[in-house]
Design a protein around this motif. Structure first.
Motif, mmCIF file in Angstrom:
data_model
loop_
_atom_site.group_PDB
_atom_site.id
_atom_site.type_symbol
_atom_site.label_atom_id
_atom_site.label_comp_id
_atom_site.label_asym_id
_atom_site.label_seq_id
_atom_site.Cartn_x
_atom_site.Cartn_y
_atom_site.Cartn_z
ATOM 1 N N ARG A 295 43.482 32.422 40.949
ATOM 2 C CA ARG A 295 42.819 33.674 41.305
ATOM 3 C C ARG A 295 42.450 33.556 42.781
ATOM 4 N NH1 ARG A 295 37.708 35.409 37.956
ATOM 5 N NH2 ARG A 295 37.609 33.230 37.299
ATOM 6 N N LEU A 296 42.958 34.426 43.591
ATOM 7 C CA LEU A 296 42.668 34.411 45.019
ATOM 8 C C LEU A 296 41.609 35.461 45.331
ATOM 9 C CD1 LEU A 296 46.273 34.175 46.553
ATOM 10 C CD2 LEU A 296 44.784 32.319 45.737
ATOM 11 N N ILE A 297 40.596 35.059 46.098
ATOM 12 C CA ILE A 297 39.562 36.012 46.485
ATOM 13 C C ILE A 297 39.275 35.875 47.978
ATOM 14 C CG2 ILE A 297 38.523 35.826 44.179
ATOM 15 C CD1 ILE A 297 36.126 34.425 45.554
ATOM 16 N N VAL A 298 38.653 36.896 48.530
ATOM 17 C CA VAL A 298 38.115 36.834 49.885
ATOM 18 C C VAL A 298 36.607 36.693 49.757
ATOM 19 C CG1 VAL A 298 37.710 38.094 52.039
ATOM 20 C CG2 VAL A 298 39.943 38.222 50.926
ATOM 21 N N ALA A 299 36.038 35.714 50.437
ATOM 22 C CA ALA A 299 34.584 35.539 50.487
ATOM 23 C C ALA A 299 34.189 35.510 51.956
ATOM 24 C CB ALA A 299 34.155 34.259 49.782
ATOM 25 N N THR A 300 33.706 36.627 52.458
ATOM 26 C CA THR A 300 33.435 36.748 53.884
ATOM 27 C C THR A 300 32.079 37.383 54.087
ATOM 28 O OG1 THR A 300 34.376 37.534 55.984
ATOM 29 C CG2 THR A 300 34.503 39.047 54.115
ATOM 30 N N LYS A 301 31.588 37.321 55.315
ATOM 31 C CA LYS A 301 30.352 38.033 55.621
ATOM 32 C C LYS A 301 30.617 38.995 56.769
ATOM 33 C CE LYS A 301 28.458 34.274 58.496
ATOM 34 N NZ LYS A 301 27.411 33.235 58.567
ATOM 35 N N GLY A 302 29.701 39.947 56.933
ATOM 36 C CA GLY A 302 29.905 40.952 57.965
ATOM 37 C C GLY A 302 29.570 42.329 57.456
ATOM 38 N N ASP A 303 29.997 43.316 58.206
ATOM 39 C CA ASP A 303 29.763 44.705 57.855
ATOM 40 C C ASP A 303 30.769 45.148 56.794
ATOM 41 O OD1 ASP A 303 30.780 47.725 58.709
ATOM 42 O OD2 ASP A 303 28.609 47.504 58.693
ATOM 43 N N LEU B 217 47.088 42.607 53.223
ATOM 44 C CA LEU B 217 46.918 41.438 52.354
ATOM 45 C C LEU B 217 46.219 41.748 51.030
ATOM 46 C CD1 LEU B 217 45.731 38.807 55.017
ATOM 47 C CD2 LEU B 217 48.069 39.207 54.188
ATOM 48 N N LEU B 218 45.718 42.960 50.874
ATOM 49 C CA LEU B 218 44.924 43.278 49.684
ATOM 50 C C LEU B 218 45.645 42.974 48.379
ATOM 51 C CD1 LEU B 218 42.991 46.600 50.436
ATOM 52 C CD2 LEU B 218 42.021 44.419 49.716
ATOM 53 N N LYS B 219 46.961 43.123 48.377
ATOM 54 C CA LYS B 219 47.743 42.937 47.149
ATOM 55 C C LYS B 219 47.644 41.521 46.595
ATOM 56 C CE LYS B 219 51.821 42.085 50.017
ATOM 57 N NZ LYS B 219 53.102 42.617 50.497
ATOM 58 N N TYR B 220 47.238 40.577 47.418
ATOM 59 C CA TYR B 220 47.181 39.186 46.971
ATOM 60 C C TYR B 220 45.854 38.821 46.306
ATOM 61 C CZ TYR B 220 51.286 38.543 49.956
ATOM 62 O OH TYR B 220 52.533 38.643 50.533
ATOM 63 N N PHE B 221 44.830 39.653 46.492
ATOM 64 C CA PHE B 221 43.487 39.239 46.108
ATOM 65 C C PHE B 221 42.987 39.878 44.817
ATOM 66 C CE2 PHE B 221 43.532 38.493 50.755
ATOM 67 C CZ PHE B 221 43.313 37.113 50.716
ATOM 68 N N HIS B 222 42.388 39.031 44.001
ATOM 69 C CA HIS B 222 41.800 39.453 42.735
ATOM 70 C C HIS B 222 40.440 40.096 42.955
ATOM 71 C CE1 HIS B 222 40.457 39.067 38.529
ATOM 72 N NE2 HIS B 222 39.351 38.546 39.015
ATOM 73 N N HIS B 223 39.731 39.646 43.990
ATOM 74 C CA HIS B 223 38.357 40.102 44.212
ATOM 75 C C HIS B 223 38.006 39.956 45.689
ATOM 76 C CE1 HIS B 223 34.067 40.692 43.509
ATOM 77 N NE2 HIS B 223 33.807 39.546 44.122
ATOM 78 N N ILE B 224 37.202 40.885 46.210
ATOM 79 C CA ILE B 224 36.715 40.843 47.585
ATOM 80 C C ILE B 224 35.193 40.767 47.545
ATOM 81 C CG2 ILE B 224 36.691 41.967 49.844
ATOM 82 C CD1 ILE B 224 39.518 41.311 48.823
ATOM 83 N N GLU B 225 34.640 39.755 48.172
ATOM 84 C CA GLU B 225 33.188 39.584 48.215
ATOM 85 C C GLU B 225 32.734 39.580 49.675
ATOM 86 O OE1 GLU B 225 29.497 38.932 46.108
ATOM 87 O OE2 GLU B 225 31.505 39.217 45.292
#
Length: 230
Positions: free
Chosen positions: A119-127, A140-148
């Motif tokens: 399961r690939l996710i993005v874990a980032t901070k910011g606006d 790249l959105l197609k690769y990710f299961h979840h964006i945090e």
């Protein structure tokens, strides 16, 4: 080594695409606007202090950065800065928000290789709005299961993420460019982390050698190197 890993999390800025370089360029442009009031070195110092003071209120990202530039300009000029300068500061921010997304070498190769295995996710901070925009433009959105998108990336924040994902600490592997935000907090809670340095690091994200000395994590020179372990 990573036999228990089920979720691979990626930081976004300066891990997936170029980001900090644009802030350095903006700081230089800001200093040029205020060169009649102070030296560039002093302006850089004052802006950094203003940003740190405002972090709790504005969080991370370009919009908070622009507000801090305006506040700093007012302080350095003793509120004598012209409206045209404020307008140019706003233009700097708008230009940053419309920058093209410049993916770092090998990012798409890594994501396509790991997609379906973890399961690939993005874990980032910011606006939130800005990060969503960049992800959309990145393709790249197609690769990710979840964006945090997190307001902070400390141990407590990662524990909340683990709970949300319903996984154990050793089932999460975080990959990012910041030791302070993407590596050490993960190691401290029993998760895995891989450090992929970027050539430019914001001072606020730097850590001392002592902070990193007793932590177990792997450092690689380019993101494609993780394919040797996963």
């Amino acid at each position: 080594m990573y036999k228990n890993v089920k979720v691979v999390a990626f930081d976004a800025d300066d891990t997936l695409w170029v980001n900090e370089t644009y802030f350095r360029e903006a700081e230089h442009e800001f200093a040029k606007l205020l060169c009649s009031f102070e030296t560039e070195n002093k302006i850089d110092q004052e802006l950094f202090q203003t940003e740190i003071r405002n972090l709790e209120m504005y969080g991370y990202g370009i919009k908070g950065f622009v507000l801090s530039m305006i506040e700093c300009a007012l302080e350095l000029s003793n509120k004598d800065v012209q409206g045209q300068v404020i307008e140019k500061i706003l233009d700097i921010g708008k230009e940053m928000l419309t920058k093209p997304i410049d993916l770092l070498d090998g990012v798409e190769k890594v994501l396509s290789s790991l997609h379906g295995k973890y399961r690939l996710i993005v874990a980032t901070k910011g606006d939130l709005l800005d990060q969503e925009r960049k992800l959309e433009k990145s393709g790249l959105l197609k690769y990710f299961h979840h964006i945090e998108v997190m307001s902070e990336k400390k141990e407590g924040d990662y524990k909340k993420l683990l709970s949300h994902l319903d996984i154990k600490p050793d089932e999460l592997l975080m990959i990012g460019n910041s030791l302070k935000s993407d590596v050490l907090p993960l190691v401290n809670i029993g998760a895995e982390a891989i450090h992929v340095p970027f050539h430019t690091t914001w001072v606020h994200e730097e850590v001392t050698k002592q902070d990193a000395l007793n932590s177990e994590y792997k450092t690689i020179q380019k993101i494609t190197d993780i394919l040797e372990f996963l």
